[in-house]
Write a protein that holds these residues in place. Structure first.
Motif, mmCIF file in Angstrom:
data_model
loop_
_atom_site.group_PDB
_atom_site.id
_atom_site.type_symbol
_atom_site.label_atom_id
_atom_site.label_comp_id
_atom_site.label_asym_id
_atom_site.label_seq_id
_atom_site.Cartn_x
_atom_site.Cartn_y
_atom_site.Cartn_z
ATOM 1 N N THR A 110 129.714 -120.207 7.622
ATOM 2 C CA THR A 110 128.556 -120.595 6.840
ATOM 3 C C THR A 110 127.579 -119.429 6.868
ATOM 4 O O THR A 110 127.464 -118.731 7.872
ATOM 5 C CB THR A 110 127.876 -121.851 7.399
ATOM 6 O OG1 THR A 110 127.542 -121.617 8.756
ATOM 7 C CG2 THR A 110 128.812 -123.041 7.318
ATOM 8 N N PHE A 111 126.900 -119.215 5.802
ATOM 9 C CA PHE A 111 126.208 -117.955 5.615
ATOM 10 C C PHE A 111 124.694 -117.961 5.627
ATOM 11 O O PHE A 111 124.104 -116.907 5.423
ATOM 12 C CB PHE A 111 126.695 -117.311 4.314
ATOM 13 C CG PHE A 111 128.141 -116.942 4.376
ATOM 14 C CD1 PHE A 111 129.109 -117.782 3.853
ATOM 15 C CD2 PHE A 111 128.540 -115.781 4.995
ATOM 16 C CE1 PHE A 111 130.443 -117.457 3.933
ATOM 17 C CE2 PHE A 111 129.867 -115.440 5.078
ATOM 18 C CZ PHE A 111 130.823 -116.273 4.546
ATOM 19 N N PRO A 112 124.018 -119.077 5.841
ATOM 20 C CA PRO A 112 122.550 -119.041 5.749
ATOM 21 C C PRO A 112 121.889 -118.014 6.653
ATOM 22 O O PRO A 112 120.810 -117.528 6.340
ATOM 23 C CB PRO A 112 122.148 -120.465 6.135
ATOM 24 C CG PRO A 112 123.309 -121.301 5.754
ATOM 25 C CD PRO A 112 124.518 -120.438 6.043
ATOM 26 N N SER A 113 122.530 -117.678 7.786
ATOM 27 C CA SER A 113 121.902 -116.736 8.710
ATOM 28 C C SER A 113 122.278 -115.289 8.457
ATOM 29 O O SER A 113 121.798 -114.396 9.145
ATOM 30 C CB SER A 113 122.286 -117.103 10.149
ATOM 31 O OG SER A 113 121.843 -118.395 10.476
ATOM 32 N N TYR A 114 123.136 -115.059 7.482
ATOM 33 C CA TYR A 114 123.643 -113.714 7.254
ATOM 34 C C TYR A 114 122.787 -112.927 6.269
ATOM 35 O O TYR A 114 122.178 -113.485 5.366
ATOM 36 C CB TYR A 114 125.074 -113.759 6.722
ATOM 37 C CG TYR A 114 126.113 -113.922 7.799
ATOM 38 C CD1 TYR A 114 126.350 -115.159 8.382
ATOM 39 C CD2 TYR A 114 126.859 -112.831 8.249
ATOM 40 C CE1 TYR A 114 127.306 -115.308 9.378
ATOM 41 C CE2 TYR A 114 127.811 -112.968 9.235
ATOM 42 C CZ TYR A 114 128.040 -114.210 9.790
ATOM 43 O OH TYR A 114 128.976 -114.353 10.772
ATOM 44 N N THR A 115 122.798 -111.613 6.460
ATOM 45 C CA THR A 115 122.338 -110.675 5.449
ATOM 46 C C THR A 115 123.571 -110.090 4.777
ATOM 47 O O THR A 115 124.504 -109.646 5.455
ATOM 48 C CB THR A 115 121.492 -109.560 6.073
ATOM 49 O OG1 THR A 115 120.277 -110.112 6.582
ATOM 50 C CG2 THR A 115 121.154 -108.498 5.034
ATOM 51 N N MET A 116 123.565 -110.117 3.468
ATOM 52 C CA MET A 116 124.669 -109.546 2.690
ATOM 53 C C MET A 116 124.185 -108.262 2.037
ATOM 54 O O MET A 116 123.009 -108.164 1.636
ATOM 55 C CB MET A 116 125.117 -110.528 1.613
ATOM 56 C CG MET A 116 125.452 -111.911 2.129
ATOM 57 S SD MET A 116 126.863 -111.930 3.246
ATOM 58 C CE MET A 116 128.184 -111.454 2.123
ATOM 59 N N ALA A 117 125.072 -107.301 1.927
ATOM 60 C CA ALA A 117 124.652 -106.011 1.384
ATOM 61 C C ALA A 117 125.776 -105.376 0.582
ATOM 62 O O ALA A 117 126.957 -105.693 0.755
ATOM 63 C CB ALA A 117 124.225 -105.075 2.499
ATOM 64 N N TRP A 118 125.374 -104.473 -0.279
ATOM 65 C CA TRP A 118 126.306 -103.592 -0.975
ATOM 66 C C TRP A 118 126.033 -102.161 -0.527
ATOM 67 O O TRP A 118 124.889 -101.707 -0.543
ATOM 68 C CB TRP A 118 126.128 -103.700 -2.487
ATOM 69 C CG TRP A 118 126.634 -104.978 -3.065
ATOM 70 C CD1 TRP A 118 125.907 -106.108 -3.333
ATOM 71 C CD2 TRP A 118 127.973 -105.267 -3.463
ATOM 72 N NE1 TRP A 118 126.717 -107.076 -3.860
ATOM 73 C CE2 TRP A 118 128.002 -106.581 -3.951
ATOM 74 C CE3 TRP A 118 129.171 -104.548 -3.459
ATOM 75 C CZ2 TRP A 118 129.156 -107.196 -4.433
ATOM 76 C CZ3 TRP A 118 130.324 -105.145 -3.933
ATOM 77 C CH2 TRP A 118 130.311 -106.455 -4.414
ATOM 78 N N PHE A 119 127.094 -101.492 -0.126
ATOM 79 C CA PHE A 119 127.065 -100.075 0.179
ATOM 80 C C PHE A 119 127.993 -99.381 -0.803
ATOM 81 O O PHE A 119 128.837 -100.013 -1.448
ATOM 82 C CB PHE A 119 127.548 -99.811 1.606
ATOM 83 C CG PHE A 119 126.552 -100.165 2.664
ATOM 84 C CD1 PHE A 119 126.349 -101.489 3.049
ATOM 85 C CD2 PHE A 119 125.807 -99.178 3.304
ATOM 86 C CE1 PHE A 119 125.426 -101.823 4.035
ATOM 87 C CE2 PHE A 119 124.885 -99.493 4.293
ATOM 88 C CZ PHE A 119 124.700 -100.820 4.649
ATOM 89 N N ARG A 120 127.857 -98.070 -0.894
ATOM 90 C CA ARG A 120 128.768 -97.310 -1.748
ATOM 91 C C ARG A 120 129.091 -95.979 -1.099
ATOM 92 O O ARG A 120 128.305 -95.457 -0.318
ATOM 93 C CB ARG A 120 128.159 -97.098 -3.134
ATOM 94 C CG ARG A 120 126.877 -96.286 -3.153
ATOM 95 C CD ARG A 120 126.279 -96.294 -4.557
ATOM 96 N NE ARG A 120 125.117 -95.420 -4.656
ATOM 97 C CZ ARG A 120 124.412 -95.247 -5.761
ATOM 98 N NH1 ARG A 120 124.751 -95.895 -6.872
ATOM 99 N NH2 ARG A 120 123.380 -94.424 -5.776
ATOM 100 N N GLN A 121 130.274 -95.473 -1.450
ATOM 101 C CA GLN A 121 130.709 -94.204 -0.879
ATOM 102 C C GLN A 121 131.391 -93.383 -1.954
ATOM 103 O O GLN A 121 132.432 -93.797 -2.497
ATOM 104 C CB GLN A 121 131.662 -94.427 0.294
ATOM 105 C CG GLN A 121 131.996 -93.158 1.044
ATOM 106 C CD GLN A 121 132.652 -93.438 2.387
ATOM 107 O OE1 GLN A 121 133.151 -94.529 2.650
ATOM 108 N NE2 GLN A 121 132.635 -92.445 3.264
#
Length: 123
Positions: A28-39
């Motif tokens: 379950t994700f309410p406590s998560y930070t989601m991010a996009w990185f790129r390389q």
């Protein structure tokens, strides 16, 4: 365990748009930070955008601010990255990441990663 699967990459002309998706499962994700990185080839992985799943608070790198928008769809457990006004310098493999208490722009502080999706912007 968290699984992240990215999709939506491809080839687009400069000035065009793409929307990346990151389907998340396993927690379950309410406590998560989601991010996009790129390389990009020959370069270090760099932060692009993040969103706190619970509050919806977002943060952007200066290089994408005003052009990219990160969002989440809670019922679908999916995070999106809408990319507009794309430039050749946006060409990179884009990775989705999830972390419980990450330092926003620091890649090694994220706990889970997807396999990446290629974005190529032609001039």
């Amino acid at each position: 365990q968290v699984q992240l699967v990215e999709s939506g990459g491809g080839l687009v002309q400069a000035g065009g748009s793409l929307r990346l998706s990151c389907a998340a499962s396993g927690r379950t994700f309410p406590s998560y930070t989601m991010a996009w990185f790129r390389q990009a080839p020959g370069k270090e992985r760099e932060f692009a955008a993040s969103i706190k799943w619970g509050s919806g608070d977002t943060y952007y790198a200066d290089s994408v601010k005003g052009r990219f928008t990160i969002s989440r769809d809670s019922p679908k457990n999916t995070v999106y990255l809408q990319m507009n006004s794309l430039k050749p310098e946006d060409t990179a493999v884009y990775y989705c990441a999830a972390g419980l208490r990450p330092t926003t722009q620091v890649s090694w502080t994220y706990d889970y990663w997807g396999q990446g999706t290629q974005v190529t912007v032609s001039s």
